[in-house]
Design an enzyme around this catalytic site. Structure first.
Site, PDB file in Angstrom:
ATOM      1  N   HIS A  11      24.900   9.602   3.874  1.00 56.94           N
ATOM      2  CA  HIS A  11      23.892   9.788   3.027  1.00 56.94           C
ATOM      3  C   HIS A  11      24.093   9.732   1.418  1.00 56.94           C
ATOM      4  CE1 HIS A  11      24.638  13.873   3.209  1.00 56.94           C
ATOM      5  NE2 HIS A  11      23.730  14.110   2.225  1.00 56.94           N
ATOM      6  N   CYS A  12      23.765   9.464   0.617  1.00 56.31           N
ATOM      7  CA  CYS A  12      24.126   9.486  -0.835  1.00 56.31           C
ATOM      8  C   CYS A  12      23.709  11.155  -1.366  1.00 56.31           C
ATOM      9  CB  CYS A  12      23.273   8.504  -1.711  1.00 56.31           C
ATOM     10  SG  CYS A  12      24.204   6.751  -1.406  1.00 56.31           S
ATOM     11  N   LEU A  13      24.507  11.338  -2.451  1.00 58.86           N
ATOM     12  CA  LEU A  13      24.504  12.599  -2.918  1.00 58.86           C
ATOM     13  C   LEU A  13      23.006  12.851  -3.693  1.00 58.86           C
ATOM     14  CD1 LEU A  13      28.224  13.660  -3.938  1.00 58.86           C
ATOM     15  CD2 LEU A  13      26.830  14.706  -2.260  1.00 58.86           C
ATOM     16  N   CYS A  39      28.367   6.528  -2.058  1.00 49.88           N
ATOM     17  CA  CYS A  39      27.877   6.145  -3.584  1.00 49.88           C
ATOM     18  C   CYS A  39      28.341   7.338  -4.325  1.00 49.88           C
ATOM     19  CB  CYS A  39      26.224   6.144  -3.211  1.00 49.88           C
ATOM     20  SG  CYS A  39      25.469   7.769  -2.630  1.00 49.88           S
TER      21      CYS A  39
END
Length: 74
Positions: A11-13, A39
């Site tokens: 998952h992206c931050l 990302c």
């Protein structure tokens, strides 16, 4: 003072995660983010510019991990 957070997974931050973490750091202190989120390489520098915090250092580590050192400026 350096606070370190490690975030793993695909998952992206989100800005919320970074905002929560840096809130515990005094102005002039540092937040170290260790992550393998793909990302992050683009998102963290963008977040720093947007929030006017300083990205002091970026390193690529083994196994797809990255390290960001952010100085809290405000």
């Amino acid at each position: 003072m350096i606070k370190t957070i490690k975030i793993s997974g695909a998952h992206c931050l989100g800005p919320v995660e970074l905002k929560k973490a840096i809130a515990d750091v005094p102005i002039g202190g540092f937040l170290e983010v260790i992550t393998n989120a793909p990302c992050a390489k683009e998102d963290i520098p963008t977040w720093c510019r947007f929030t006017k915090n300083e990205l002091v250092e970026f390193n690529e580590l083994e196994g797809g991990w990255m390290r960001f050192l952010i100085k809290r400026t405000r």
